[in-house]
Scaffold this active site. Structure first.
Site, short mmCIF file in Angstrom:
data_model
loop_
_atom_site.label_atom_id
_atom_site.label_comp_id
_atom_site.label_asym_id
_atom_site.label_seq_id
_atom_site.Cartn_x
_atom_site.Cartn_y
_atom_site.Cartn_z
N HIS A 2 15.84 22.37 23.45
CA HIS A 2 16.95 21.75 24.19
C HIS A 2 16.72 21.84 25.68
O HIS A 2 15.79 22.50 26.13
CB HIS A 2 18.30 22.33 23.76
CG HIS A 2 18.52 23.78 24.13
ND1 HIS A 2 17.77 24.80 23.60
CD2 HIS A 2 19.41 24.37 24.97
CE1 HIS A 2 18.20 25.97 24.09
NE2 HIS A 2 19.20 25.73 24.93
N HIS B 190 18.22 23.11 28.37
CA HIS B 190 18.64 24.14 29.32
C HIS B 190 17.45 24.68 30.12
O HIS B 190 16.36 24.86 29.59
CB HIS B 190 19.36 25.29 28.60
CG HIS B 190 20.77 24.93 28.22
ND1 HIS B 190 21.47 25.56 27.22
CD2 HIS B 190 21.62 23.99 28.73
CE1 HIS B 190 22.67 25.03 27.12
NE2 HIS B 190 22.79 24.07 28.02
N ASP C 106 16.63 27.53 31.11
CA ASP C 106 15.93 28.72 30.61
C ASP C 106 15.07 28.42 29.38
O ASP C 106 14.53 29.32 28.76
CB ASP C 106 16.93 29.86 30.31
CG ASP C 106 17.92 29.52 29.22
OD1 ASP C 106 18.48 28.40 29.24
OD2 ASP C 106 18.14 30.36 28.32
N HIS C 107 14.94 27.14 29.03
CA HIS C 107 14.05 26.74 27.93
C HIS C 107 12.98 25.74 28.38
O HIS C 107 12.04 25.48 27.63
CB HIS C 107 14.87 26.17 26.76
CG HIS C 107 15.77 27.21 26.15
ND1 HIS C 107 15.50 27.85 24.97
CD2 HIS C 107 16.93 27.76 26.62
CE1 HIS C 107 16.45 28.75 24.72
NE2 HIS C 107 17.33 28.70 25.71
N HIS D 103 25.45 23.66 20.58
CA HIS D 103 25.16 24.34 21.85
C HIS D 103 24.87 23.30 22.93
O HIS D 103 25.46 23.32 24.01
CB HIS D 103 23.97 25.28 21.63
CG HIS D 103 23.52 25.99 22.86
ND1 HIS D 103 24.28 26.95 23.49
CD2 HIS D 103 22.36 25.90 23.58
CE1 HIS D 103 23.62 27.40 24.55
NE2 HIS D 103 22.45 26.79 24.63
N ASP E 277 18.82 28.28 20.38
CA ASP E 277 20.18 28.70 20.71
C ASP E 277 21.19 28.16 19.69
O ASP E 277 22.36 27.95 20.01
CB ASP E 277 20.55 28.27 22.13
CG ASP E 277 19.74 29.02 23.18
OD1 ASP E 277 18.86 29.81 22.80
OD2 ASP E 277 19.98 28.80 24.38
N HIS F 220 17.26 34.04 22.13
CA HIS F 220 17.70 35.15 23.00
C HIS F 220 17.86 36.46 22.24
O HIS F 220 18.19 36.47 21.05
CB HIS F 220 19.06 34.82 23.64
CG HIS F 220 19.01 33.69 24.62
ND1 HIS F 220 18.83 33.87 25.97
CD2 HIS F 220 19.12 32.34 24.44
CE1 HIS F 220 18.82 32.69 26.58
NE2 HIS F 220 19.00 31.74 25.67
FE FE Z 1 19.16 29.67 26.13
ZN ZN Z 2 20.64 27.19 25.79
#
Ligand code: FE
Ligand code: ZN
Length: 255
Positions: free
Chosen positions: A56, A58, A60-61, A114, A133, A171
Site C-alpha cells: 500500500h 503509506h 513507511d512502506h 487500512h 497493515d 509492524h
Molecule cells: Fe504501516
Molecule cells: Zn500503513
C-alpha cells in the site's frame, strides 16, 4: 528448494522482509520502509532485490522505492488502485492478477480497509502470506480509508486461506495489541498464554512475528467476531459480524 525468508526491523516498528530463491537468484523485497536497514539486510544475506512487492501507498512502506530502484534496477509491483501514490511503480496489480515469483505462483488478494487499495501477497506453494497493515499479531490495521464492513470483508477473505499459512505483517505492534485483546477476550486461555509469551519476547527486544493464521484465529479478537464469549462480553450476542468487528475496532482506537 523452498524460498528463504529474512525479516528485519526498519524505522521504529516496521518490518522489512526479503524473500529469496537460491536456484534462480531472484529476491523480492516486501515493501521498502527504510533504505539503510534494507541495504544492511541485503549485505548480511547477500540477496540482491530484483523486485519490490508493494502492499500500500503509506510512506513507511514505499519510502525507499526510488533509491532502491536506482541502486538495483529492480521492478516495482503494487496495487493498481494506488498506483499514482506508489513511487516508481512498474506493474499494477489487482485481485486475480497473474503473478509469479521464481516460478512460483503468487496470488494478489485485495484487502481494502487500512487503505482503499491495500493488497496482500499469498504464496500458496510456500504457505506464506504477506499481509502488511491488514492483519497484525492480535490486531488489524487502522481504518484510515474504508469503513469497518469493508475491512471485515477483507479479513474474511484472508481467513479462507489454510490455517497453517504463515503471516508476515507490517509492524511490531504485538505487545499493545495483546494488552488490548485481553480486554475484549479476557477468558481466552490461548490468548492469555500468548500475551505472557509476547511480554517476555518484547522485554528481551525480540520480534513476535511472523505468526500463523491458526494462531490468529485462536487469539486475535479482530478475527473472532463469531466468538460467543467475545459477543457476550461486548453485549452483542445477536449483532452482525460486521457490527461486532466495528465495535472492537472502535474500542481499540480509544484504548
Ligand atoms: Fe504501516
Ligand atoms: Zn500503513
Amino acid at each position: 528448494m523452498a524460498l528463504q525468508i529474512d525479516q528485519f526491523m526498519c524505522r521504529t516498528d516496521n518490518f522489512g522482509v526479503l524473500v529469496h530463491d537460491s536456484r534462480s537468484g531472484e529476491t523480492a523485497l516486501i515493501d521498502a520502509p527504510d533504505e539503510a536497514a534494507i541495504l544492511k539486510a541485503v549485505e548480511r544475506t547477500g540477496w540482491t532485490p530484483t523486485v519490490i512487492l508493494t502492499t500500500h501507498h503509506h510512506q513507511d512502506h514505499v519510502e525507499a522505492n526510488l533509491a532502491l530502484k536506482k541502486k538495483f534496477g529492480l521492478k516495482i509491483y503494487g496495487p493498481k488502485a494506488e498506483a499514482a501514490k506508489i513511487p516508481g511503480i512498474d506493474v499494477e496489480l489487482s485481485e486475480g492478477s497473474k503473478l509469479e515469483f521464481a516460478g512460483e505462483p503468487v496470488e494478489v488478494i485485495e484487502t481494502p480497509g487500512h487503505t482503499a487499495g491495500h493488497i496482500c501477497y499469498y504464496f500458496p506453494k510456500s504457505h506464506v502470506a504477506f499481509v502488511a497493515d491488514t492483519i497484525f499479531a492480535m490486531g488489524c490495521g487502522r481504518l484510515l480509508e474504508k469503513p469497518a464492513p469493508v475491512m471485515q470483508h477483507s479479513l474474511q477473505k484472508l481467513l479462507e486461506l489454510p490455517a497453517a499459512t504463515k503471516l508476515y505483517c507490517g509492524h511490531e505492534y504485538t505487545l499493545a495489541n495483546a494488552r488490548f485483546a485481553l480486554t475484549i477476550d479476557p477468558t481466552n486461555s490461548a490468548l492469555k498464554e500468548r500475551a505472557a509469551t509476547v511480554e517476555k519476547l518484547r522485554a528481551a527486544d525480540k520480534p513476535t512475528l511472523p505468526t500463523t493464521l491458526a494462531e490468529e484465529l485462536a487469539t486475535n479478537p479482530f478475527l473472532r467476531w463469531h466468538d460467543p464469549a467475545i459477543r457476550k462480553n461486548l453485549g452483542m450476542e445477536t449483532a452482525s459480524d460486521a457490527d461486532v468487528f466495528a465495535e472492537i475496532r472502535k474500542r481499540k482506537d480509544n484504548f
